[in-house]
Design an enzyme around this catalytic site. Structure first.
Site, mmCIF file in Angstrom:
data_model
loop_
_atom_site.group_PDB
_atom_site.id
_atom_site.type_symbol
_atom_site.label_atom_id
_atom_site.label_comp_id
_atom_site.label_asym_id
_atom_site.label_seq_id
_atom_site.Cartn_x
_atom_site.Cartn_y
_atom_site.Cartn_z
ATOM 1 N N ARG A 148 0.856 -1.193 0.000
ATOM 2 C CA ARG A 148 0.000 0.000 0.000
ATOM 3 C C ARG A 148 0.888 1.238 0.000
ATOM 4 O O ARG A 148 1.845 1.330 0.792
ATOM 5 C CB ARG A 148 -0.888 -0.021 1.238
ATOM 6 C CG ARG A 148 -1.833 1.181 1.419
ATOM 7 C CD ARG A 148 -2.601 0.961 2.706
ATOM 8 N NE ARG A 148 -3.662 1.898 2.977
ATOM 9 C CZ ARG A 148 -3.669 2.758 4.003
ATOM 10 N NH1 ARG A 148 -2.633 2.825 4.837
ATOM 11 N NH2 ARG A 148 -4.713 3.540 4.221
ATOM 12 N N GLU A 178 -5.399 -0.888 7.519
ATOM 13 C CA GLU A 178 -4.417 -0.470 8.523
ATOM 14 C C GLU A 178 -4.621 -1.260 9.804
ATOM 15 O O GLU A 178 -5.734 -1.306 10.342
ATOM 16 C CB GLU A 178 -4.543 1.024 8.847
ATOM 17 C CG GLU A 178 -4.185 1.963 7.726
ATOM 18 C CD GLU A 178 -4.208 3.426 8.185
ATOM 19 O OE1 GLU A 178 -4.059 3.672 9.407
ATOM 20 O OE2 GLU A 178 -4.381 4.299 7.316
ATOM 21 N N GLU A 203 -9.415 7.291 5.759
ATOM 22 C CA GLU A 203 -10.118 7.439 7.050
ATOM 23 C C GLU A 203 -11.135 8.576 7.003
ATOM 24 O O GLU A 203 -11.073 9.537 7.766
ATOM 25 C CB GLU A 203 -9.115 7.609 8.186
ATOM 26 C CG GLU A 203 -8.257 6.373 8.401
ATOM 27 C CD GLU A 203 -7.421 6.394 9.667
ATOM 28 O OE1 GLU A 203 -7.125 5.311 10.209
ATOM 29 O OE2 GLU A 203 -7.045 7.499 10.122
#
Length: 367
Positions: free
Chosen positions: A71, A264, A162
Site C-alpha cells: 500500500r 491499517e 479514514e
C-alpha cells in the site's frame, strides 16, 4: 469390491493428509503492508535486513516472507516532496516486479488525512465546488494513468483516507452528504476510467464501531456513493475489542454485500524508543494478552487475520500492517514540513532496531 477398495483408499488418504489440508479456508487473498515511508527512508540511508541479518531490498524481504500486496499513499504537494506521483511511480514498479498487488491510497491533501483532519491541498483551497470535484477527478486520473502507462496498474484504490467525517473539509464534510458523494464519485469515476478492473475502497477508521459504519454506509448508499470494497482501520489499542471488531466486520460485509479489507492495523514489538522521539504506543501490554514484544506483535496480527478470514461467504480479503518499513531513520519523521520531527511508530514496524525482519513478518506471510 472395487467400490469398497476405492472408498477405503479415499478414507486412508484423508486420514493421512495434514490437518490444515482437510478443513478450513486457505491463505488470505491479501497479506499486505503499507510501505509509504520507504522511499524517503532509503534516500536518508535506511537499511533493511532479513532474519539472518543480510542486508537487502525491503520489498524483496517482505515478498520472500510471503507478503503479496503493498500500500502506498499519495499526497498532492507535500512539503518534503515525498508520497507524490513522481515518488510513488518507482516504488510501484518495484512492487509489481516482485509480483505483488498494489493499493494506492489517495489522501487528497498535502499532509495526513484522518478522522480529525481532512485538509485541502493548498492548490485547491480557493476552488469553487465544481472545480474542486474536477480536481479530485484529474488528480486521481493523473496518478493512476501514469501507473498504467509504466505497466503497474493499481489493483485497488482508496478514494480518501479514514473519511469518517468526509473529505476535503469543509466542502466535502458529510454534514452535506450530497457534496461528499459528488467528490467520492468523482474519484471512483477516475479510477474506473483508467482501469475498470481496479477495485475502489472506501476507508473508515474505528473498525470496532458498528454504529459508525452502519450510519456511514447507510448514508453512502442513500446518496448513491459508488464503491467496491469496504476498508477499515483497526488498531486494538484504540478501536475497541477484538470481539467488537469481529462483529462489525461480519455485519457490514453482510449488510452491504461487499468484501472487507483491513487497510491499517499494527502492534508494537517493544516499548523501547529508537530515535529520541516519543513513541505513540508505550504500554507494556497495549491490549490484554498481547504484550509489546515480538511474540505479542505476531499474535495480534495473526488474530486480526483470523477474524478477517472468518468473515462469512469469503468476504474477508485480508489485511495491511501499517508502515512496516518506517524505522527510526533521522529525517524521516512524521511531519513533512519539519525535517527535525521524529517517528513515533518505529516500535510497530516489521523491522527491529537492528534493522532485521521481525517474526511477525513471516507470520503475516503465512496467514
Amino acid at each position: 469390491m472395487k467400490r469398497i477398495i476405492l472408498t477405503t483408499l479415499l478414507l486412508l488418504t484423508a486420514l493421512a493428509a495434514p490437518a490444515h489440508a482437510q478443513a478450513g479456508p486457505g491463505r488470505l487473498q491479501i497479506r499486505g503492508a503499507d510501505v509509504s515511508s520507504l522511499a524517503k527512508s532509503e534516500a536518508l540511508g535506511g537499511v533493511y535486513r532479513d532474519t539472518r541479518g543480510r542486508r537487502g531490498d525491503a520489498l524483496a524481504i517482505l515478498s520472500q516472507a510471503g507478503l503479496n500486496y503493498m500500500r502506498l499513499k499519495v499526497w498532492v504537494n507535500p512539503a518534503d516532496g515525498y508520497n507524490t506521483k513522481a515518488r510513488v511511480l518507482p516504488v510501484a514498479k518495484r512492487v509489481k516486479a516482485l509480483g505483488m498487488g498494489l493499493l494506492i491510497d489517495f489522501h487528497y491533501s498535502d499532509t495526513w488525512a484522518d478522522p480529525g483532519k481532512q485538509f485541502k491541498p493548498a492548490a485547491w483551497e480557493a476552488l469553487p465546488f465544481a472545480q474542486l470535484r474536477q480536481a479530485v477527478y484529474d488528480h486521481t486520473y493523473d496518478v493512476l494513468d501514469a501507473l498504467r502507462d509504466q505497466g503497474t496498474t493499481a489493483d485497488m484504490v482508496q478514494v480518501g483516507n479514514e473519511i469518517n467525517g468526509g473529505l476535503l473539509w469543509p466542502d466535502g464534510s458529510n454534514s452535506n452528504w450530497a457534496n461528499t458523494a459528488a467528490l467520492l464519485n468523482a474519484g471512483y469515476d477516475a479510477v474506473k476510467a483508467v482501469s475498470g478492473s481496479t477495485r475502489v475502497v472506501l476507508h473508515l477508521a474505528n473498525g470496532g464501531d458498528n454504529g459508525l459504519y452502519r450510519w456511514w454506509f447507510d448514508n453512502a448508499n442513500a446518496n448513491g456513493i459508488r464503491y467496491d470494497v469496504i476498508g477499515l482501520s483497526y488498531y486494538s489499542y484504540w478501536h475497541g475489542t477484538l470481539a467488537a471488531f469481529q462483529s462489525n466486520l461480519n455485519d457490514v460485509a453482510a449488510r452491504y454485500g461487499k468484501p472487507v479489507v483491513v487497510v491499517e492495523t499494527a502492534h508494537p514489538f517493544t516499548t523501547a524508543d529508537d530515535d529520541g522521539w516519543p513513541n505513540i504506543i508505550t504500554a507494556a501490554e497495549p491490549y490484554p494478552g498481547y504484550p509489546a514484544t515480538p511474540q505479542g506483535q505476531s499474535a495480534m496480527l495473526a488474530k486480526v487475520a483470523e477474524i478477517v478470514r472468518a468473515v462469512p461467504n469469503g468476504r474477508g480479503l485480508g489485511l495491511f500492517t501499517w508502515e512496516a518499513t518506517w524505522t527510526g531513520v533521522r529525517g524521516n519523521g512524521w511531519d513533512p514540513a519539519d525535517p527535525s520531527s521524529g517517528n513515533g511508530w518505529e516500535n510497530q514496524a516489521l523491522f527491529d532496531y537492528n534493522d532485521r525482519a521481525l517474526p511477525a513478518m513471516a507470520v503475516l506471510g503465512r496467514l
